[in-house]
Design an enzyme around this catalytic site. Sequence first.
Site, PDB file in Angstrom:
ATOM      1  N   ASP A 453       0.819  -1.207   0.000  1.00  0.00           N
ATOM      2  CA  ASP A 453       0.000   0.000   0.000  1.00  0.00           C
ATOM      3  C   ASP A 453       0.852   1.256   0.000  1.00  0.00           C
ATOM      4  OD1 ASP A 453      -2.730  -0.720  -0.192  1.00  0.00           O
ATOM      5  OD2 ASP A 453      -2.587  -1.635   1.784  1.00  0.00           O
ATOM      6  N   CYS A 500       6.351  -6.066   6.099  1.00  0.00           N
ATOM      7  CA  CYS A 500       5.511  -7.242   5.838  1.00  0.00           C
ATOM      8  C   CYS A 500       4.889  -7.204   4.442  1.00  0.00           C
ATOM      9  CB  CYS A 500       4.442  -7.417   6.915  1.00  0.00           C
ATOM     10  SG  CYS A 500       3.273  -6.050   6.972  1.00  0.00           S
TER      11      CYS A 500
HETATM   12  C1  PEP Z   1       0.796  -3.986   2.551  1.00  0.00           C
HETATM   13  O1  PEP Z   1      -0.001  -3.107   2.223  1.00  0.00           O
HETATM   14  O2  PEP Z   1       1.985  -4.014   2.212  1.00  0.00           O
HETATM   15  C2  PEP Z   1       0.327  -5.107   3.383  1.00  0.00           C
HETATM   16  C3  PEP Z   1       1.159  -6.000   3.872  1.00  0.00           C
HETATM   17  O3  PEP Z   1      -1.009  -5.211   3.573  1.00  0.00           O
HETATM   18  P1  PEP Z   1      -2.030  -5.805   2.459  1.00  0.00           P
HETATM   19  O4  PEP Z   1      -1.191  -6.320   1.322  1.00  0.00           O
HETATM   20  O5  PEP Z   1      -2.820  -6.839   3.135  1.00  0.00           O
HETATM   21  O6  PEP Z   1      -2.814  -4.586   2.101  1.00  0.00           O
HETATM   22 MG    MG Z   2      -1.910  -2.941   3.187  1.00  0.00          MG
END
Ligand code: PEP
Ligand code: MG
Length: 542
Positions: A453, A500
């Site tokens: 994001d 992450c």
């Molecule tokens: C991200 O945005 O990098 C993240 C780990 O969350 P998601 O991919 O679930 O939006």
């Molecule tokens: Mg995210």
Amino acid sequence: MVQFSGKSVYKGIALGTVMVFKDREEPVRRKKIEDAAAEISRIEEAGIEAKVQLKALYDKALSTVGEVSAAVFEAYQIMVEDEDYRKSIYNMVQTEMVNGEYAIAVAGDNFSRMFSAMESDYMKARAADVRNVSNRLIRILEGREESGRLLEEPAVIVAQDMTPGEIVKLDREKILAFVTVEGSSSSHTAILARMMNIPAVVGVPVDLEEIHDGMKAVVDGFQGTVIFNPDEETCIQAEQKIAREQERQSLLKYLKGKETITLDGKKIRLYANIGSASDVGYVLENDAEGVGLFRSEFLYLGREDFPTEEEQFQIYRQVAQTMGGKKVIIRTLDMGADKQADYFNLEKEENPALGLRGIRICLKRQDIFKTQLRAILRATSYGNISIMYPMIISVEEVEEIFKIVREVQGELDRAEIPYKYPEQGIMIETPAAAMVSDELAKLVDFFSIGTNDLTQYTLAADRQNHKLDDFYNPYHKAVLRMVRMTAENAHKHGKWVGICGELAADTALTEEFLQMGIDEFSVVPSMVLRLRKKIRESTWNR
Ligand code: PEP
Ligand code: MG
């Protein structure tokens, strides 16, 4: 040659001779009895014997597949004693004056049907557990031995379903693969297959009458396919895949149990991302040191209504227990944008990625948020759980979240429900959060950078839109500078910082991230050992 598809439980590949395990149990007969009390004490004795057998199976599993997998036999011992289950059996014996075998079979069917009808995959999988326990009790009452076959040569086992008891009795070295007609990917049988690193495909719609011992089969856990009577070319391809897989496995073996440490001695936390309790098998198999991101919103998807506090609690507890004291970071609900469920009744938005998503929904719909927080806090007593909040943009949001958490803790205190104080962190996945990360770092215990994001919002490029692939560039200087800034601000306030998002698994950037001071990486389980290798070859050099 005939091919079937099913659900893959463990990604491996095998080629070998089939051994069919047929369910040879006779249907249970209904008989009238004269003395209900005597029948009940017969059932009680069978219960005692079942627990002795299950304890022996537990001990065998403990020494062959480890404590986590052995836990299934403990769960069965508890089920033998389950109040509702027992009452239902005794009640039938007393009111209908029927034999114990029949009452157990009916109660087992009823409970298993009830579990199968439940929404949650976890509860669905419990249906097989009740059937297993009921079959064991009936076998004991009838004075029969547990069915099972000795494997003389390594074989691909094909069965209607396999109980964990049948599986642990087999010689691991002689099992090439499992193929079952029934079975869910979160059943304990599936969990055991994963723990034993055995290629397995369940839910394969094959007619067992058509399959016989000695046939050849290729089981491909990567594709979720099974081919019976494969032609020569298919066999050659399978052998090549097996050779590649063996190469990978030897690399894994070498890195399993090794420290995740840089050449110059900095210890790094190497965690894995999961979306459900059944992913934990992959986490352990790949030797991740914890769960760095449990995308809890997946529990809310594909259903008709909200998961209850109890359902969520069971899942969080199962994950925490299975991880056996290793860290489990549960991210609170991140619905919205591409993750939608009708029952949330969210209004249609022009720009959903910039709309009501993640923590915004939780702060507007606090009932939903509080239910989840209660479930997570209750589960903290069973392991090492941390909580992480998504889509943060401001200090005020974090203050409001903490106020709600305190309210929920107050409710639990009043109800005398135990919980532990978890570490609480936030995701840094908006440019706003990165820019005020110096202030946010004072409030929270850790940061986890969501590069998926963060890239989308920094570069104003929708991550869902393939036409923007050229613009959605996580290597962009602006994104990497924000990662660096976030790490520096976390450390200024003595907090740890991880990544992450998908970028965490990009080994081309590992050394750069280490030099920025990233303390933790959380990646898909299959990338864990490759990343460990890369970290062990890198320098931190600060
Ligand atoms: C991200 O945005 O990098 C993240 C780990 O969350 P998601 O991919 O679930 O939006
Ligand atoms: Mg995210």
